[in-house]
Design a protein around this motif. Structure first.
Motif, PDB file in Angstrom:
ATOM      1  N   GLY A 164      51.532 -29.550 116.250  1.00  0.00           N
ATOM      2  CA  GLY A 164      50.560 -28.561 115.825  1.00  0.00           C
ATOM      3  C   GLY A 164      49.695 -28.017 116.943  1.00  0.00           C
ATOM      4  N   MET A 165      49.795 -28.627 118.087  1.00  0.00           N
ATOM      5  CA  MET A 165      48.898 -28.339 119.215  1.00  0.00           C
ATOM      6  C   MET A 165      49.238 -27.030 119.903  1.00  0.00           C
ATOM      7  SD  MET A 165      48.145 -31.080 122.258  1.00  0.00           S
ATOM      8  CE  MET A 165      47.394 -30.570 123.806  1.00  0.00           C
ATOM      9  N   GLY A 166      50.264 -26.399 119.444  1.00  0.00           N
ATOM     10  CA  GLY A 166      50.870 -25.232 120.079  1.00  0.00           C
ATOM     11  C   GLY A 166      50.000 -24.287 120.866  1.00  0.00           C
ATOM     12  N   SER A 167      49.209 -23.470 120.195  1.00  0.00           N
ATOM     13  CA  SER A 167      48.558 -22.378 120.929  1.00  0.00           C
ATOM     14  C   SER A 167      47.069 -22.297 120.637  1.00  0.00           C
ATOM     15  CB  SER A 167      49.236 -21.064 120.567  1.00  0.00           C
ATOM     16  OG  SER A 167      49.467 -21.031 119.178  1.00  0.00           O
ATOM     17  N   GLU A 168      46.431 -23.437 120.702  1.00  0.00           N
ATOM     18  CA  GLU A 168      44.991 -23.433 120.470  1.00  0.00           C
ATOM     19  C   GLU A 168      44.250 -23.318 121.792  1.00  0.00           C
ATOM     20  OE1 GLU A 168      44.376 -27.210 118.776  1.00  0.00           O
ATOM     21  OE2 GLU A 168      45.981 -27.007 117.302  1.00  0.00           O
ATOM     22  N   ASP A 169      44.853 -22.602 122.714  1.00  0.00           N
ATOM     23  CA  ASP A 169      44.299 -22.571 124.059  1.00  0.00           C
ATOM     24  C   ASP A 169      43.103 -21.639 124.161  1.00  0.00           C
ATOM     25  OD1 ASP A 169      44.727 -24.055 126.268  1.00  0.00           O
ATOM     26  OD2 ASP A 169      46.726 -23.250 126.645  1.00  0.00           O
ATOM     27  N   ALA A 170      42.141 -22.071 124.899  1.00  0.00           N
ATOM     28  CA  ALA A 170      40.942 -21.269 125.068  1.00  0.00           C
ATOM     29  C   ALA A 170      41.176 -20.136 126.053  1.00  0.00           C
ATOM     30  CB  ALA A 170      39.786 -22.149 125.548  1.00  0.00           C
ATOM     31  N   GLU A 171      41.701 -20.485 127.198  1.00  0.00           N
ATOM     32  CA  GLU A 171      41.761 -19.493 128.268  1.00  0.00           C
ATOM     33  C   GLU A 171      42.887 -18.491 128.076  1.00  0.00           C
ATOM     34  OE1 GLU A 171      42.739 -20.643 132.140  1.00  0.00           O
ATOM     35  OE2 GLU A 171      44.520 -21.742 131.591  1.00  0.00           O
ATOM     36  N   VAL A 172      43.890 -18.881 127.350  1.00  0.00           N
ATOM     37  CA  VAL A 172      44.993 -17.951 127.144  1.00  0.00           C
ATOM     38  C   VAL A 172      44.549 -16.807 126.247  1.00  0.00           C
ATOM     39  CG1 VAL A 172      47.346 -17.689 126.333  1.00  0.00           C
ATOM     40  CG2 VAL A 172      46.619 -19.821 127.370  1.00  0.00           C
ATOM     41  N   ALA A 173      43.767 -17.165 125.259  1.00  0.00           N
ATOM     42  CA  ALA A 173      43.304 -16.158 124.327  1.00  0.00           C
ATOM     43  C   ALA A 173      42.333 -15.189 125.006  1.00  0.00           C
ATOM     44  CB  ALA A 173      42.622 -16.824 123.133  1.00  0.00           C
ATOM     45  N   ALA A 174      41.669 -15.674 126.020  1.00  0.00           N
ATOM     46  CA  ALA A 174      40.636 -14.886 126.672  1.00  0.00           C
ATOM     47  C   ALA A 174      41.181 -13.616 127.318  1.00  0.00           C
ATOM     48  CB  ALA A 174      39.918 -15.729 127.730  1.00  0.00           C
ATOM     49  N   ASP A 175      42.334 -13.744 127.972  1.00  0.00           N
ATOM     50  CA  ASP A 175      42.824 -12.640 128.791  1.00  0.00           C
ATOM     51  C   ASP A 175      43.352 -11.459 127.981  1.00  0.00           C
ATOM     52  OD1 ASP A 175      42.557 -12.886 131.654  1.00  0.00           O
ATOM     53  OD2 ASP A 175      43.447 -14.851 131.333  1.00  0.00           O
ATOM     54  N   GLU A 176      44.316 -11.753 127.161  1.00  0.00           N
ATOM     55  CA  GLU A 176      44.962 -10.645 126.468  1.00  0.00           C
ATOM     56  C   GLU A 176      44.590 -10.652 124.997  1.00  0.00           C
ATOM     57  OE1 GLU A 176      48.978 -10.496 129.091  1.00  0.00           O
ATOM     58  OE2 GLU A 176      48.456 -12.286 127.953  1.00  0.00           O
TER      59      GLU A 176
ATOM     60  N   VAL B  42      56.052 -31.348 125.481  1.00  0.00           N
ATOM     61  CA  VAL B  42      54.960 -31.534 126.434  1.00  0.00           C
ATOM     62  C   VAL B  42      54.768 -30.289 127.292  1.00  0.00           C
ATOM     63  CG1 VAL B  42      54.182 -32.840 128.434  1.00  0.00           C
ATOM     64  CG2 VAL B  42      55.222 -34.028 126.494  1.00  0.00           C
ATOM     65  N   MET B  43      55.865 -29.806 127.845  1.00  0.00           N
ATOM     66  CA  MET B  43      55.747 -28.670 128.755  1.00  0.00           C
ATOM     67  C   MET B  43      55.261 -27.417 128.049  1.00  0.00           C
ATOM     68  SD  MET B  43      56.050 -29.730 131.628  1.00  0.00           S
ATOM     69  CE  MET B  43      55.651 -28.090 132.223  1.00  0.00           C
ATOM     70  N   ARG B  44      55.576 -27.312 126.797  1.00  0.00           N
ATOM     71  CA  ARG B  44      55.109 -26.152 126.040  1.00  0.00           C
ATOM     72  C   ARG B  44      53.588 -26.044 126.103  1.00  0.00           C
ATOM     73  NH1 ARG B  44      58.159 -24.395 122.183  1.00  0.00           N
ATOM     74  NH2 ARG B  44      58.949 -26.444 121.601  1.00  0.00           N
ATOM     75  N   GLN B  45      52.936 -27.182 126.254  1.00  0.00           N
ATOM     76  CA  GLN B  45      51.477 -27.181 126.323  1.00  0.00           C
ATOM     77  C   GLN B  45      50.989 -26.623 127.657  1.00  0.00           C
ATOM     78  OE1 GLN B  45      50.299 -28.108 123.400  1.00  0.00           O
ATOM     79  NE2 GLN B  45      52.390 -28.705 122.833  1.00  0.00           N
ATOM     80  N   PHE B  46      51.734 -26.910 128.703  1.00  0.00           N
ATOM     81  CA  PHE B  46      51.244 -26.551 130.036  1.00  0.00           C
ATOM     82  C   PHE B  46      51.652 -25.147 130.479  1.00  0.00           C
ATOM     83  CE2 PHE B  46      51.214 -31.208 130.231  1.00  0.00           C
ATOM     84  CZ  PHE B  46      49.960 -31.447 130.787  1.00  0.00           C
ATOM     85  N   PRO B  48      51.758 -22.038 129.358  1.00  0.00           N
ATOM     86  CA  PRO B  48      50.901 -20.849 129.286  1.00  0.00           C
ATOM     87  C   PRO B  48      49.818 -20.853 130.360  1.00  0.00           C
ATOM     88  CG  PRO B  48      51.270 -21.743 127.093  1.00  0.00           C
ATOM     89  CD  PRO B  48      51.842 -22.738 128.065  1.00  0.00           C
ATOM     90  N   SER B  49      49.200 -21.988 130.563  1.00  0.00           N
ATOM     91  CA  SER B  49      48.144 -22.063 131.576  1.00  0.00           C
ATOM     92  C   SER B  49      48.698 -21.787 132.969  1.00  0.00           C
ATOM     93  CB  SER B  49      47.479 -23.437 131.523  1.00  0.00           C
ATOM     94  OG  SER B  49      46.776 -23.680 132.723  1.00  0.00           O
ATOM     95  N   LEU B  50      49.818 -22.413 133.278  1.00  0.00           N
ATOM     96  CA  LEU B  50      50.423 -22.185 134.589  1.00  0.00           C
ATOM     97  C   LEU B  50      50.773 -20.711 134.755  1.00  0.00           C
ATOM     98  CD1 LEU B  50      52.789 -25.288 134.910  1.00  0.00           C
ATOM     99  CD2 LEU B  50      50.604 -24.898 136.049  1.00  0.00           C
ATOM    100  N   ARG B  51      51.338 -20.171 133.700  1.00  0.00           N
ATOM    101  CA  ARG B  51      51.752 -18.771 133.748  1.00  0.00           C
ATOM    102  C   ARG B  51      50.568 -17.859 134.024  1.00  0.00           C
ATOM    103  NH1 ARG B  51      55.819 -15.695 132.657  1.00  0.00           N
ATOM    104  NH2 ARG B  51      55.575 -13.641 131.713  1.00  0.00           N
ATOM    105  N   ASN B  52      49.443 -18.184 133.431  1.00  0.00           N
ATOM    106  CA  ASN B  52      48.245 -17.376 133.665  1.00  0.00           C
ATOM    107  C   ASN B  52      47.841 -17.354 135.130  1.00  0.00           C
ATOM    108  OD1 ASN B  52      47.935 -16.559 131.060  1.00  0.00           O
ATOM    109  ND2 ASN B  52      46.394 -18.099 130.523  1.00  0.00           N
ATOM    110  N   HIS B  53      48.260 -18.371 135.847  1.00  0.00           N
ATOM    111  CA  HIS B  53      47.932 -18.426 137.269  1.00  0.00           C
ATOM    112  C   HIS B  53      49.128 -18.036 138.133  1.00  0.00           C
ATOM    113  CE1 HIS B  53      43.937 -20.256 136.836  1.00  0.00           C
ATOM    114  NE2 HIS B  53      44.434 -20.883 135.790  1.00  0.00           N
ATOM    115  N   GLY B  54      50.155 -17.511 137.498  1.00  0.00           N
ATOM    116  CA  GLY B  54      51.295 -17.018 138.265  1.00  0.00           C
ATOM    117  C   GLY B  54      52.189 -18.106 138.824  1.00  0.00           C
ATOM    118  N   LEU B  55      52.165 -19.266 138.173  1.00  0.00           N
ATOM    119  CA  LEU B  55      52.985 -20.372 138.665  1.00  0.00           C
ATOM    120  C   LEU B  55      54.004 -20.806 137.623  1.00  0.00           C
ATOM    121  CD1 LEU B  55      50.343 -22.693 140.386  1.00  0.00           C
ATOM    122  CD2 LEU B  55      52.091 -21.283 141.490  1.00  0.00           C
ATOM    123  N   THR B  56      55.169 -21.155 138.105  1.00  0.00           N
ATOM    124  CA  THR B  56      56.129 -21.810 137.230  1.00  0.00           C
ATOM    125  C   THR B  56      55.896 -23.313 137.309  1.00  0.00           C
ATOM    126  OG1 THR B  56      57.789 -22.111 138.934  1.00  0.00           O
ATOM    127  CG2 THR B  56      57.819 -20.022 137.732  1.00  0.00           C
TER     128      THR B  56
END
Lengths: 176, 176
Positions: A164-176, B42-46, B48-56
């Motif tokens: 369920g933890m999928g997309s509850e991200d704070a910073e991802v939502a911020a940008d777009e 696990v990686m699904r969690q990380f 988006p954040s990495l992508r926001n910073h232009g990193l794979t």
DNA sequence: GGAATTCATTTAACATGTTAATCATCTCCC
DNA sequence: GGGAGATGATTAACATGTTAAATGAATTCC
């Protein structure tokens, strides 16, 4: 020879700069790395055999999944074989060209494609399966059947924990 | 709707052909699949954040590994970041073009290349690390710190179990 | 001291992972 | 029944995985 191990971390140069932030998890012990290394250790056992039969790991996954059903839609197959659509699409094109699978349109919906394994595909599976089983048995024996079952249970639990933890991200939502 | 689940396996059509061979492990419960799914969860969690910073994921692994050392040879880096040579080679070319790392030839051996993270690279790491730590902490909390440690221990043991099993084709007949 | 070999890294070639975009069909709703 | 949106599958574009081969430099051997 310069061996950098756990302890000789960053000689000087950032003493006070890094004093404030936690040193972060020792890299090689991160969960993603542990999972990656474990999986690679396992797959390393299977790849040579598959390769001898002209199959990649993913192609094998697909054929294996197809042996369990009479026919299946592409989307379902992607879910079962745990492949993304684009990968599956390419692989199916190849497997069909090699006559290992058959494809037809669904009856009620021209968008959907229905896939099934061919006689030739089944034959190939039957040629590979015994070796795979032997390898799997060897792994089970080495690691311990009980421990293996426990590991798989824990992996399933991990997956479930994160479901369920999928997309509850704070910073991802911020940008777009 | 055609849902194929655990039980409706292989309707007729191969009754006697399959009578002789074991039905093989239920596919979705194979060890490689369990490991793959867990890692993906696990990686699904990380990502988006990495992508926001232009990193794979792999670029991140490399930069992370570089923060732990002053400098490191390419081969060692491949081992630590768990990447194959060709992948590493490509990624280093890219990271160098983006000025996130620096590369020079080894002093005594012109074959070897020595890599280090740049100031810009460090800055990027410092920008990403906090979010990664938060995600990692969330995973740990959800799954349980103790259970997580136990899982990692079991993964390490699995890797160790399979270590010597590699290529007993002909050559490793030499005892351990 | 130079040919043969080994070693570190890169390049090549193909298969897959990953995200976005496209294309065709289908569904809904007016 | 026709257009707006939703859906299934493929294609596109780029990054990595994987194995083999090539390149360039060190080492060994005679």
């Amino acid at each position: 020879m310069v061996r950098k191990n756990s302890n000789d971390v960053r000689p000087g140069q950032d003493d006070d700069a890094s004093a404030r932030r936690a040193p972060m998890r020792e890299f090689s012990r991160s969960l993603p790395m542990s999972l990656l290394r474990a999986r690679e250790a396992v797959m390393r056992q299977f790849r040579p055999s598959l390769r001898n039969h002209g199959l990649t790991e993913q192609q094998w996954r697909i054929l294996r999944a197809l042996t369990a059903v009479d026919e299946i839609e592409v989307t379902e197959l992607a879910r079962v074989a745990f492949l993304l659509g684009p990968s599956l699409s390419r692989i199916l094109r190849d497997l069909e060209a090699r006559a290992l699978i058959e494809r037809k349109a669904a009856e009620n919906d021209a968008r959907r494609a229905v896939v099934s394994i061919s006689a030739k595909g089944l034959k190939l599976i039957e040629a590979v399966a015994p070796t795979s089983e032997v390898i799997y048995a060897a792994i089970t024996r080495r690691y311990g059947a009980r421990k293996l079952a426990e590991l798989q249970e824990m992996l399933g639990a991990l997956e479930a924990s994160l479901a369920g933890m999928g997309s509850e991200d704070a910073e991802v939502a911020a940008d777009e």
